[in-house]
Design a protein around this motif. Structure first.
Motif, PDB file in Angstrom:
ATOM      1  N   ASP A 353       0.844  -1.198   0.000  1.00 34.22           N
ATOM      2  CA  ASP A 353       0.000   0.000   0.000  1.00 34.22           C
ATOM      3  C   ASP A 353       0.878   1.246   0.000  1.00 34.22           C
ATOM      4  O   ASP A 353       0.846   2.062   0.930  1.00 34.22           O
ATOM      5  CB  ASP A 353      -0.913  -0.016   1.235  1.00 34.22           C
ATOM      6  CG  ASP A 353      -2.116   0.911   1.062  1.00 34.22           C
ATOM      7  OD1 ASP A 353      -2.242   1.532   0.000  1.00 34.22           O
ATOM      8  OD2 ASP A 353      -2.912   1.020   2.019  1.00 34.22           O
ATOM      9  N   ALA A 356      -0.284   5.025   0.838  1.00 34.66           N
ATOM     10  CA  ALA A 356      -0.775   5.192   2.209  1.00 34.66           C
ATOM     11  C   ALA A 356       0.361   5.120   3.220  1.00 34.66           C
ATOM     12  O   ALA A 356       0.406   5.897   4.184  1.00 34.66           O
ATOM     13  CB  ALA A 356      -1.833   4.134   2.515  1.00 34.66           C
ATOM     14  N   GLU A 360       1.610   8.111   5.756  1.00 35.83           N
ATOM     15  CA  GLU A 360       1.762   7.910   7.198  1.00 35.83           C
ATOM     16  C   GLU A 360       3.166   8.303   7.647  1.00 35.83           C
ATOM     17  O   GLU A 360       3.344   8.956   8.687  1.00 35.83           O
ATOM     18  CB  GLU A 360       1.495   6.459   7.579  1.00 35.83           C
ATOM     19  CG  GLU A 360       1.667   6.217   9.077  1.00 35.83           C
ATOM     20  CD  GLU A 360       1.707   4.748   9.460  1.00 35.83           C
ATOM     21  OE1 GLU A 360       1.983   4.465  10.648  1.00 35.83           O
ATOM     22  OE2 GLU A 360       1.477   3.890   8.589  1.00 35.83           O
ATOM     23  N   GLN A 394      -3.670  11.306  -1.884  1.00 36.32           N
ATOM     24  CA  GLN A 394      -3.809  11.005  -0.460  1.00 36.32           C
ATOM     25  C   GLN A 394      -3.145  12.064   0.407  1.00 36.32           C
ATOM     26  O   GLN A 394      -3.669  12.415   1.474  1.00 36.32           O
ATOM     27  CB  GLN A 394      -3.236   9.615  -0.166  1.00 36.32           C
ATOM     28  CG  GLN A 394      -4.041   8.496  -0.808  1.00 36.32           C
ATOM     29  CD  GLN A 394      -3.601   7.114  -0.359  1.00 36.32           C
ATOM     30  OE1 GLN A 394      -3.352   6.888   0.826  1.00 36.32           O
ATOM     31  NE2 GLN A 394      -3.512   6.185  -1.301  1.00 36.32           N
ATOM     32  N   VAL A 398      -4.998  14.529   3.229  1.00 35.11           N
ATOM     33  CA  VAL A 398      -4.520  14.639   4.612  1.00 35.11           C
ATOM     34  C   VAL A 398      -4.229  16.096   4.966  1.00 35.11           C
ATOM     35  O   VAL A 398      -4.567  16.567   6.061  1.00 35.11           O
ATOM     36  CB  VAL A 398      -3.269  13.756   4.804  1.00 35.11           C
ATOM     37  CG1 VAL A 398      -2.517  14.125   6.073  1.00 35.11           C
ATOM     38  CG2 VAL A 398      -3.662  12.286   4.842  1.00 35.11           C
ATOM     39  N   PRO A 408      -6.551   9.294   7.991  1.00 32.76           N
ATOM     40  CA  PRO A 408      -6.488   7.835   8.047  1.00 32.76           C
ATOM     41  C   PRO A 408      -6.087   7.402   9.458  1.00 32.76           C
ATOM     42  O   PRO A 408      -5.310   8.098  10.129  1.00 32.76           O
ATOM     43  CB  PRO A 408      -5.402   7.483   7.028  1.00 32.76           C
ATOM     44  CG  PRO A 408      -5.297   8.674   6.131  1.00 32.76           C
ATOM     45  CD  PRO A 408      -5.633   9.858   6.982  1.00 32.76           C
ATOM     46  N   CYS A 411      -2.512   7.734  10.626  1.00 32.13           N
ATOM     47  CA  CYS A 411      -1.933   9.072  10.766  1.00 32.13           C
ATOM     48  C   CYS A 411      -2.358   9.755  12.060  1.00 32.13           C
ATOM     49  O   CYS A 411      -1.721  10.729  12.485  1.00 32.13           O
ATOM     50  CB  CYS A 411      -2.319   9.945   9.573  1.00 32.13           C
ATOM     51  SG  CYS A 411      -1.661   9.381   7.990  1.00 32.13           S
TER      52      CYS A 411
END
Length: 624
Positions: A353, A356, A360, A394, A398, A408, A411
């Motif tokens: 992933d 993502a 993070e 993404q 964020v 997410p 995070c």
């Protein structure tokens, strides 16, 4: 796995734990288990010319240490015994920096580790090697008295790495010296199925063997060494006497052999070599592949110190900048580049992933104080447009989050304070791209969309390798992949920079002199053509570089330099004009350039490119 060897290993661990407990009459507190270590990033310069005015964090070292530091921190928290990565003695990397320490950390070229209150003082990072740095290093050795010194070096820093090893053996004869980094990767390999260890002329291993240097190195680690270095440090810990005074290289070799016979396996492809009085001992490892995203965070044990002026804050000061990589090599295979996948041994990337996980990681760095992030990958996301789009989408989401519920789950643990939110919403990032990625490998509309997505996600800077503006030179360079009649390289460079400017993203570039086909005429052409790009506000920074031979590259072999590279002699005079280029030294720069050419490059780029050239202050050659 041998049951007998596993039992022997278990008995060794159990007996050591029992003796430690008997000595202390306690539950083995951290103070009786820890031993001091010191890590070093070998410098590549002897003066403060060039880019070290704004030194970056030593990420090659932090990344190499990531598994070992993570396991040591976990062992310190968990205690000794089964289930602890270091089951008895353990290297002491300190504690993870507190939030207060992280937000207060800064990087001064000389005063980086002036007192113990500074986070991550287990790393010595001088960036230059001169009399003052040597004095600072000796003082640090005497103060910390490490049992293990770990040095990471690229080829131009190898002579200084060896000097640091020599100084260490003078100050602390029983300190184990472990050498790793790209120079070791390029000069030492094991041929599977043959039992043969191959070492290049410029390898420290060969230089010790033929006595060009003294016996100042005990172990070398090459390849995908994250887990191998951790294994080596576990062997050192098991071989060290319980008074924590020293570990003999021969005892460490015996423990490494025992660990292997007992079935210990580490992920990745790596090689450990140990040097004892009578032999070199090779321990090749070929374990399961691992995901780059699964490695522990390199900044877990260290503060972010970099401040890069290409990321200005509202008050004009440079932003605190974290480094990040999502791949380990370049998919191109230019014959001069030591970052090519063909040299590194394959391309490894974030696989789980990826977008993502990268977002993070960015949130983690923001919580550590990062106001900007620079992607050190040779090419941003290896030039894969779907991954770039996914990441940017993404990250944009964020950065626009209104509260924890919009983040997410991974995070949320990082973005907790008001200042975290401020840094996240104002976050800038930069990345490296190529001319062909912008002009030849994709439709122009797709390039515009990707650049717009990058800008929307906070990209405020891109860096691009121009290399040369001369067709006679670029016909030999693999970056110039899609060649179309009537569209010369210089036109592609200009169009790439125009597209980047249209997206509202400032651009910088590197220019490399001394490639195949270089002449005084091609040098003049490149200087002038880059000057025109500057005149047209297409470039905000231009960095001139001199081709330096790296041991494992094709151009080094083609030019007959593989067995002539002197990266070990400490007394090589690093003088003008070489000092004005970060990795340039007499004897290891391109044979296509005379010293007069190098002076010309220094003086003409300073004059034509002006303040856009990094380190632009011209130094006139002596006529005496």
């Amino acid at each position: 796995m041998s049951p007998d060897q596993r039992a022997r290993l278990d008995r060794l661990r159990t007996s050591r734990l029992a003796e430690l407990a008997e000595r202390t009459g306690s539950e083995l507190p951290w103070d009786v288990r820890r031993y001091p270590v010191l890590a070093v990033l070998a410098p590549v310069m002897t003066s403060t010319e060039g880019e070290i005015t704004y030194p970056g964090d030593p990420m090659c070292l932090y990344a190499a240490l990531s598994v070992a530091v993570d396991h040591a921190l976990r062992s310190a928290r968990r205690g000794a015994g089964p289930g602890s990565p270091f089951s008895d003695l353990c290297p002491d990397w300190g504690t993870a920096p507190s939030r207060r320490d992280r937000l207060a950390a800064d990087h001064a070229l000389r005063e980086w580790n002036a007192d113990d209150s500074v986070a991550d003082h287990t790393v010595f990072d001088p960036r230059v090697w001169d009399e003052r740095s040597e004095a600072d290093f000796r003082a640090e050795l005497r103060r910390r008295r490490p049992r293990v010194l770990l040095i990471s070096t690229v080829s131009p820093g190898n002579r200084y790495a060896l000097e640091m090893a020599r100084v260490t053996k003078e100050e602390l004869p029983h300190c184990l010296v472990i050498l790793g980094g790209r120079h070791v990767d390029e000069t030492m390999r094991y041929l599977p199925g043959t039992g043969k260890l191959v070492v290049e002329y410029s390898s420290p291993l060969r230089a010790v063997d033929d006595r060009r240097i003294g016996p100042v190195v005990d172990f070398l680690v090459a390849g995908e060494g994250y887990y191998a270095l951790d294994l080596l440090l576990r062997a050192v810990s098991l071989a060290m006497d319980l008074d924590r005074t020293r570990a003999h290289p021969a005892d460490v070799v015996d423990v490494l052999r025992l660990l292997g016979e007992a079935g210990e396996r580490v992920p990745g492809s790596s090689l450990i070599c140990g040097i004892t009085e009578d032999a070199v001992h090779a321990f090749p490892a070929k374990g399961p592949a691992f995901d780059l995203a699964d490695l522990p965070s390199p900044y877990q044990g260290f503060a972010i110190r970099s401040r890069f002026p290409v990321f200005p804050l509202a008050d004009g000061s440079p932003a605190r900048t974290a480094h990040m990589t999502v791949s380990n090599a370049c998919p191109y295979h230019c014959d001069f580049c030591s970052e090519a996948a063909t040299v590194v041994g394959g391309l490894k990337r974030f696989g789980r992933d990826p977008a993502a996980v990268a977002v993070e990681r960015i949130c983690e760095y923001v919580s550590y104080g990062a106001e900007a992030v620079f992607f050190d990958d040779s090419i941003f996301w290896s030039g894969t447009f779907p991954l770039i789009r996914a990441f940017c989408d993404q990250l944009s989401a964020v950065r626009q989050a209104q509260g924890p519920d919009d983040l997410p789950p991974a995070c949320r643990k990082w973005i907790t304070e008001d200042d975290d939110w401020q840094r996240l919403r104002g976050l800038q990032f930069g990345a490296q791209v190529t001319v062909d990625l912008m002009t030849a490998l994709h439709k122009e509309d797709d390039v515009r969309q990707v650049l717009a997505a990058m800008r929307e996600a906070g990209c405020t800077y891109v860096y691009m390798g121009i290399e040369s503006m001369a067709a006679e030179v670029m016909q030999h360079v693999h970056k110039n992949v899609r060649r179309v009649a009537g569209r010369p390289w210089k036109a592609k460079v200009r169009r790439a920079l125009e597209l980047i400017r249209e997206a509202g993203i400032p651009a910088g570039s590197s220019v490399l002199f001394g490639l195949e086909g270089e002449t005084r005429e091609t040098i003049e052409e490149t200087v002038q053509e880059v000057g025109l790009l500057i005149d047209d506000d297409l470039l905000g920074l231009a960095s001139p570089n001199i081709l330096t031979y790296h041991p494992a590259t094709a151009i080094t072999r083609a030019h007959g330099m593989a067995d002539r590279l002197d990266y070990h002699s400490p007394q090589v005079e690093n003088r003008p004009p070489y000092v004005y280029f970060e990795e340039a030294f007499p004897g290891v720069v391109s044979q296509r350039l005379t010293e007069d050419d190098i002076w010309f490059i220094h003086e003409s780029t300073a004059k034509r490119w002006g303040t856009v050239r990094n380190s632009a202050a011209p130094e006139q050659r002596s006529t005496v």
